[in-house]
Design a protein around this motif. Structure first.
Motif, PDB file in Angstrom:
ATOM      1  N   SER A   9       0.792  -1.238   0.000  1.00  0.00           N
ATOM      2  CA  SER A   9       0.000   0.000   0.000  1.00  0.00           C
ATOM      3  C   SER A   9       0.828   1.293   0.000  1.00  0.00           C
ATOM      4  O   SER A   9       0.343   2.315  -0.473  1.00  0.00           O
ATOM      5  CB  SER A   9      -1.000   0.000   1.155  1.00  0.00           C
ATOM      6  OG  SER A   9      -0.322  -0.012   2.387  1.00  0.00           O
ATOM      7  N   PRO A  10       2.090   1.282   0.496  1.00  0.00           N
ATOM      8  CA  PRO A  10       2.854   2.534   0.363  1.00  0.00           C
ATOM      9  C   PRO A  10       3.047   2.922  -1.116  1.00  0.00           C
ATOM     10  O   PRO A  10       3.098   4.106  -1.437  1.00  0.00           O
ATOM     11  CB  PRO A  10       4.192   2.216   1.031  1.00  0.00           C
ATOM     12  CG  PRO A  10       3.858   1.154   2.030  1.00  0.00           C
ATOM     13  CD  PRO A  10       2.805   0.304   1.341  1.00  0.00           C
ATOM     14  N   GLN A  11       3.138   1.936  -2.002  1.00  0.00           N
ATOM     15  CA  GLN A  11       3.296   2.245  -3.434  1.00  0.00           C
ATOM     16  C   GLN A  11       1.959   2.353  -4.166  1.00  0.00           C
ATOM     17  O   GLN A  11       1.844   3.059  -5.156  1.00  0.00           O
ATOM     18  CB  GLN A  11       4.140   1.156  -4.126  1.00  0.00           C
ATOM     19  CG  GLN A  11       5.618   1.162  -3.770  1.00  0.00           C
ATOM     20  CD  GLN A  11       5.923   0.330  -2.526  1.00  0.00           C
ATOM     21  OE1 GLN A  11       5.220  -0.615  -2.209  1.00  0.00           O
ATOM     22  NE2 GLN A  11       6.964   0.701  -1.810  1.00  0.00           N
ATOM     23  N   ILE A  12       0.945   1.617  -3.694  1.00  0.00           N
ATOM     24  CA  ILE A  12      -0.344   1.581  -4.405  1.00  0.00           C
ATOM     25  C   ILE A  12      -1.442   2.010  -3.428  1.00  0.00           C
ATOM     26  O   ILE A  12      -1.988   1.195  -2.684  1.00  0.00           O
ATOM     27  CB  ILE A  12      -0.613   0.164  -4.961  1.00  0.00           C
ATOM     28  CG1 ILE A  12       0.591  -0.283  -5.801  1.00  0.00           C
ATOM     29  CG2 ILE A  12      -1.864   0.122  -5.838  1.00  0.00           C
ATOM     30  CD1 ILE A  12       0.667  -1.762  -5.975  1.00  0.00           C
ATOM     31  N   LYS A  13      -1.763   3.270  -3.447  1.00  0.00           N
ATOM     32  CA  LYS A  13      -2.677   3.840  -2.440  1.00  0.00           C
ATOM     33  C   LYS A  13      -4.052   3.149  -2.370  1.00  0.00           C
ATOM     34  O   LYS A  13      -4.599   2.995  -1.277  1.00  0.00           O
ATOM     35  CB  LYS A  13      -2.867   5.348  -2.662  1.00  0.00           C
ATOM     36  CG  LYS A  13      -1.568   6.134  -2.669  1.00  0.00           C
ATOM     37  CD  LYS A  13      -0.941   6.209  -1.285  1.00  0.00           C
ATOM     38  CE  LYS A  13       0.341   7.024  -1.315  1.00  0.00           C
ATOM     39  NZ  LYS A  13       1.450   6.380  -0.619  1.00  0.00           N
ATOM     40  N   PRO A  14      -4.647   2.736  -3.513  1.00  0.00           N
ATOM     41  CA  PRO A  14      -5.964   2.087  -3.419  1.00  0.00           C
ATOM     42  C   PRO A  14      -5.967   0.837  -2.534  1.00  0.00           C
ATOM     43  O   PRO A  14      -7.013   0.447  -2.023  1.00  0.00           O
ATOM     44  CB  PRO A  14      -6.288   1.720  -4.868  1.00  0.00           C
ATOM     45  CG  PRO A  14      -5.505   2.692  -5.695  1.00  0.00           C
ATOM     46  CD  PRO A  14      -4.236   2.938  -4.928  1.00  0.00           C
ATOM     47  N   LEU A  15      -4.802   0.232  -2.324  1.00  0.00           N
ATOM     48  CA  LEU A  15      -4.763  -0.976  -1.490  1.00  0.00           C
ATOM     49  C   LEU A  15      -4.990  -0.677  -0.008  1.00  0.00           C
ATOM     50  O   LEU A  15      -5.121  -1.583   0.796  1.00  0.00           O
ATOM     51  CB  LEU A  15      -3.439  -1.733  -1.691  1.00  0.00           C
ATOM     52  CG  LEU A  15      -3.201  -2.277  -3.097  1.00  0.00           C
ATOM     53  CD1 LEU A  15      -1.963  -3.158  -3.123  1.00  0.00           C
ATOM     54  CD2 LEU A  15      -4.402  -3.065  -3.623  1.00  0.00           C
ATOM     55  N   ASN A  16      -5.053   0.612   0.343  1.00  0.00           N
ATOM     56  CA  ASN A  16      -5.412   0.963   1.728  1.00  0.00           C
ATOM     57  C   ASN A  16      -6.903   0.781   2.008  1.00  0.00           C
ATOM     58  O   ASN A  16      -7.335   0.943   3.147  1.00  0.00           O
ATOM     59  CB  ASN A  16      -5.030   2.417   2.015  1.00  0.00           C
ATOM     60  CG  ASN A  16      -3.523   2.594   2.185  1.00  0.00           C
ATOM     61  OD1 ASN A  16      -2.947   2.119   3.164  1.00  0.00           O
ATOM     62  ND2 ASN A  16      -2.883   3.255   1.234  1.00  0.00           N
ATOM     63  N   LEU A  17      -7.674   0.454   0.971  1.00  0.00           N
ATOM     64  CA  LEU A  17      -9.130   0.296   1.151  1.00  0.00           C
ATOM     65  C   LEU A  17      -9.475  -0.619   2.329  1.00  0.00           C
ATOM     66  O   LEU A  17     -10.283  -0.265   3.196  1.00  0.00           O
ATOM     67  CB  LEU A  17      -9.771  -0.254  -0.137  1.00  0.00           C
ATOM     68  CG  LEU A  17     -11.242  -0.612  -0.037  1.00  0.00           C
ATOM     69  CD1 LEU A  17     -12.114   0.626   0.119  1.00  0.00           C
ATOM     70  CD2 LEU A  17     -11.714  -1.417  -1.256  1.00  0.00           C
ATOM     71  N   THR A  18      -8.859  -1.805   2.356  1.00  0.00           N
ATOM     72  CA  THR A  18      -9.212  -2.773   3.404  1.00  0.00           C
ATOM     73  C   THR A  18      -8.525  -2.450   4.737  1.00  0.00           C
ATOM     74  O   THR A  18      -8.706  -3.166   5.714  1.00  0.00           O
ATOM     75  CB  THR A  18      -8.871  -4.208   2.952  1.00  0.00           C
ATOM     76  OG1 THR A  18      -7.557  -4.194   2.388  1.00  0.00           O
ATOM     77  CG2 THR A  18      -9.862  -4.712   1.927  1.00  0.00           C
ATOM     78  N   ALA A  19      -7.733  -1.379   4.755  1.00  0.00           N
ATOM     79  CA  ALA A  19      -7.111  -0.930   6.004  1.00  0.00           C
ATOM     80  C   ALA A  19      -7.842   0.284   6.587  1.00  0.00           C
ATOM     81  O   ALA A  19      -7.376   0.890   7.549  1.00  0.00           O
ATOM     82  CB  ALA A  19      -5.639  -0.605   5.771  1.00  0.00           C
TER      83      ALA A  19
END
Ligand code: X2X
Length: 357
Positions: free
Chosen positions: A98-108
């Protein structure tokens, strides 16, 4: 002699041109896993690579490198190493990428899924739905081919000081978190004192009492690392989840024949079912156990919370009302992070969840 040479050249040409595409395959591929082989995540990666080896008759031989071995311990550099080809495959947490791909923070997003009636159903709806497609597209755009989901699990809080059932209880506790910024925000909002630490150093940190607590999934990590040796309290608050993503370096992916790509995708799908089941067993409505029974792979313990209590841990399970207090306390974190993740993606996830009801 000349005739013999000509014949030899013809024969060689025939051999070379009739060689199937896999002649260019590497003899072994490297797959990165952040935690150890005994974690649910490690087992899921092994399950995937064993299936691939078996179904390709050994043409594709992937070796799992556990415990962040390929990353020199630095888990948030995994995505870049996979993209540049230092690593061929990874079964990776959304948190570490997620530090490189912001959308992956969705589940966080704290307590977003915990507030749903059925958190597993909600997660499955978004990962299989429009939101999942958008997350995969974001990964592909950044230079890695995603080929399937798996699961580390909903992350639960453990600590050595006291039972935590409200934000007041967590106040002042030093909590180890991954080096991904949303975690610092979430724990600060709760009044805790978050400390970044790579997983590779975390258990030593727990042992030395450098931190008071940490958060990781019950089946996937807390039980395999015997967390009761460090912490006596666990709060099942389900505040976030890290789904896992199986990804391949795009050049490696393109080097595989269409047939082999199809086999790999099929293996990734089966690994997803297995991985989700071992992460959820004893924590869901019974579907995970039923699946594991059907493939004859029921793990021990299959009743994780009873097991943790038997190891001397105080298990605190939040009621929906208690969860709501944490949800309200972290409103500012969601407000800050939704624009970073992308309003479109968050709305797509909400729509996927609503459609699954
Ligand atoms: O570092 C962690 O806590 C772990 C092992 O769960 C991840 O890699 C996200």
């Amino acid at each position: 002699m000349k005739k013999l040479c000509t014949l030899l050249i013809i024969a060689l040409t025939l051999v070379v041109t009739s060689l199937p595409a896999f002649a260019q395959y590497k003899s072994q591929y490297k797959l990165s896993v952040v935690p150890g082989a005994a974690s649910g995540w490690g087992k899921s990666a092994q399950y995937f690579t064993d299936l691939v080896r078996e179904r390709t008759d050994g043409r594709i031989n992937i070796k799992c490198y556990f415990s962040s071995q390929l990353l020199a311990g630095k888990q948030t550099s995994e995505f870049l190493m996979l993209r540049n080809g230092a690593i061929d495959f990874a079964m990776a947490s959304t948190i570490n990428w997620s530090p490189q791909i912001k959308p992956l923070n969705l589940t966080a997003l704290p307590f977003f899924l915990a507030m749903q009636d059925d958190r597993y159903k909600a997660l499955d709806a978004l990962s299989a739905g429009e939101a999942g497609k958008m997350m995969f597209a974001a990964i592909e755009k950044k230079g890695v081919k995603p080929i399937g989901w798996a699961e580390n699990g909903f992350r639960e809080l453990t600590n050595s000081k006291r039972a935590v059932a409200s934000p007041a209880d967590i106040k002042g506790l030093k909590i180890r978190v991954v080096g991904s910024p949303i975690f610092i925000d979430a724990f600060k909002a709760l009044g805790a004192n978050p400390v970044n630490m790579n997983w590779a150093e975390a258990t030593t940190g727990f042992q030395q009492g450098v931190v008071d607590g940490q958060e990781n999934p019950t089946n996937g990590i807390n039980i395999p690392v015997k967390i009761w040796n460090y912490h006596n309290f666990i709060t099942e608050w389900h505040y976030i989840i890290d789904p896992l993503i199986t990804g391949v370096n795009p050049r490696v992916w393109k080097s595989f024949s269409k047939e082999d790509q199809a086999i790999i995708l099929e293996c990734a799908k089966e690994a997803e079912l297995y991985s989700k089941a071992i992460s959820r067993v004893g924590l869901d409505d019974g579907s995970a156990l039923a699946y594991l029974e059907s493939i004859n792979m029921v793990p021990t313990p299959a009743a994780p919370l009873v097991f943790l209590a038997e190891q001397g841990m105080t298990v605190t399970k939040l009621t929906p009302e208690q969860t709501k207090v944490f949800y309200d306390a972290t409103a500012g974190v969601r407000e800050k992070w939704i624009p970073i993740i992308g309003e479109d993606l968050v709305n797509a996830a909400k729509a996927d969840i609503a459609a699954s009801k």
